[in-house]
Design a protein around this motif. Structure first.
Motif, PDB file in Angstrom:
ATOM      1  N   THR A 440      89.578 -75.181 -92.807  1.00  0.00           N
ATOM      2  CA  THR A 440      90.643 -76.182 -92.699  1.00  0.00           C
ATOM      3  C   THR A 440      91.320 -76.099 -91.334  1.00  0.00           C
ATOM      4  OG1 THR A 440      91.048 -76.072 -95.081  1.00  0.00           O
ATOM      5  CG2 THR A 440      92.790 -77.020 -93.716  1.00  0.00           C
ATOM      6  N   ASP A 444      91.378 -78.854 -88.148  1.00  0.00           N
ATOM      7  CA  ASP A 444      92.604 -79.319 -87.486  1.00  0.00           C
ATOM      8  C   ASP A 444      92.516 -79.127 -85.975  1.00  0.00           C
ATOM      9  OD1 ASP A 444      93.660 -79.980 -89.939  1.00  0.00           O
ATOM     10  OD2 ASP A 444      94.811 -78.119 -90.149  1.00  0.00           O
ATOM     11  N   THR A 447      90.042 -81.776 -84.500  1.00  0.00           N
ATOM     12  CA  THR A 447      90.572 -83.144 -84.500  1.00  0.00           C
ATOM     13  C   THR A 447      91.880 -83.260 -83.720  1.00  0.00           C
ATOM     14  OG1 THR A 447      91.655 -82.706 -86.636  1.00  0.00           O
ATOM     15  CG2 THR A 447      89.473 -83.741 -86.687  1.00  0.00           C
ATOM     16  N   GLY A 448      92.414 -82.122 -83.292  1.00  0.00           N
ATOM     17  CA  GLY A 448      93.662 -82.121 -82.530  1.00  0.00           C
ATOM     18  C   GLY A 448      93.430 -81.808 -81.072  1.00  0.00           C
TER      19      GLY A 448
END
Length: 455
Positions: A440, A444, A447-448
């Protein structure tokens, strides 16, 4: 691919094996990764969970790797193929991949360490520590020191188990320990050290309650990383054991030394930081370099302390690097019959090339590729490999593992079943939870920050 057993090197002494394993565990995982993980994950809250995972996961998992390595006398691919059957060779291949990937970026970070040692001698980082790090972290300078460090690693591994690895660690590991004890004593004399000790040693359970989703995978990953578990190092080193040894005793010594040195690192770093008015390191793989360089500029005898600290840092990095390269080199020797020197040179060259993007690219002046490689390798691949290995030994090959562990110890009685069931349930469960949380967190990141970098 040849699978016939070939003449295999062995350790000259038990001390050589123990120091090599300690040296593997002690390196950048303790001196670089551990302090910045503590800084990112809430100080003593992270330390508390990390120590718990060392006991719950570290000791049982190390015994798993030792039993497979000594019984099969093979590198990870051959060891898992022989212990579990043909399909398990792919898990051994995963260990080879992990070692290859970790050393590719680890060498870049180690190059920073060498560069900082030079900067300690010349005083290069004292005026503006942050600018100094940004200047040396990426670019041609970083590539050059990455190459220098990789060349040193290749040279030691090419000499062999006894003449190269064992001889080197007998010099390096005692040097690391002596320097660290001296630095810890010095740090304790600084004004403001008490504040650093409080941050580092007094857990705030509210932090743990609020941030456990981040702290759990970070602590579990760090426990595996710092003990060189899940990457085939301990399988490989145990495969060179030429006689019956008490594996439980050896694992206890290795885990004890490694954990003591990790804790000792914090007793050096955080008092120095707080004494200089800097506080805990900001998040990021470069934070510990910037923070310590700034601290050394502001504390008494800082220049001299910086020289000793980064010298110790460089020695520790090298002691770990040779173990990571040895995993891949032993695989090539075992499976393809290559000469050691040729295998070390080709593998080291490949690791260097894979690490070049880490040394070249940055995002908002931060070496973002280190995070890309490190989270994937240390919190995802490492833990995945650990889960699969624990399943093989505890659920499929438990009787063989117990029989191997009892060589050199004698009948363990009920303790053998305790070990197996600890691995079967709590160890695997913690690793599964950690893997889910790490996936997870990595999503993040991708995608960040990493998505922004790609734009």
């Amino acid at each position: 691919m040849g699978t016939d057993r070939i003449a295999r090197e062995t350790w000259a002494t038990r001390m050589g094996f123990v120091l090599a394993a300690v040296g593997s565990a002690v390196g950048l995982g303790n001196v670089w990764r551990f302090p910045f993980q503590v800084g990112e994950e809430g100080g003593a809250a992270f330390l508390l969970l990390y120590l718990g995972f060392i006991l719950l996961i570290g000791v049982p998992a190390m015994l798993v790797e030792f039993t497979i390595g000594r019984q099969t006398e093979r590198s990870p691919v051959g060891a898992l193929r022989e212990f579990g059957g043909g399909a398990w060779r792919f898990v051994g291949g995963l260990f080879i991949l992990i070692g290859f990937l970790i050393l590719s970026y680890y060498s870049v970070v180690a190059g920073w360490v060498v560069r900082y040692f030079v900067g300690s001698v010349t005083g290069g980082y004292t005026d503006d520590p942050e600018t100094y790090f940004l200047d040396i972290a990426t670019g041609l300078d970083a590539v050059l020191f990455h190459a220098i460090f990789m060349a040193a690693t290749i040279a030691i591994v090419a000499l062999g188990v006894r003449r190269g690895i064992e001889y080197a660690v007998k010099l390096m590991v005692p040097s690391i320990i002596v320097i660290m004890i001296g630095l810890a004593v010095y740090a304790g004399t600084l004004g403001g050290a008490t504040e650093g000790y409080t941050y580092y040693l007094s857990p705030d359970l509210d932090v743990l309650a609020d941030d456990w989703r981040s702290i759990v995978p970070a602590a579990a990953g760090q426990a595996f990383f710092t003990l060189s578990l899940g990457m085939g190092v301990m399988i490989t080193y145990a495969s060179y054991l030429g006689e019956d040894r008490n594996l439980a005793e050896d694992s206890g010594i290795i885990v004890g030394f490694d954990t003591a040195i990790a804790v000792l690192t914090g007793l050096i770093v955080f008092p120095i930081l707080f004494a200089a008015g800097i506080g805990a390191a900001e998040p990021g793989p470069g934070a510990i370099f910037v923070a310590l360089a700034g601290a050394f500029a502001d504390v008494q005898y800082g220049t001299l302390i910086g020289i000793f600290f980064f010298a110790m840092f460089a020695i520790a990095a090298l002691s770990s690097a040779i173990s990571l390269m040895e995993v891949v080199v032993s695989f090539v020797i075992d499976e393809y019959g290559a000469t050691r020197a040729r295998a070390a040179t080709i593998i080291g060259g490949g690791m260097f090339l894979l690490g070049v993007p880490v040394a070249l690219f940055s995002h908002e002046d931060e070496p973002i590729m280190v995070d890309l490689y490190d989270i994937f390798a240390a919190e995802i691949l490492l833990v995945t490999g650990g889960i699969l290995l624990m399943i093989l030994v505890a659920w499929i090959g438990a009787d063989r593992a117990v029989a191997e562990l009892e060589r050199g110890i004698g009948d363990l009685g009920a303790w053998a079943r305790v070990w197996i069931w600890v691995v079967r349930v709590p160890v695997i469960l913690v690793l599964l939870i950690s893997l889910a949380l790490a996936l997870t967190g990595y999503y993040d990141f991708l995608t960040g920050d990493f998505a922004e970098f790609l734009e």
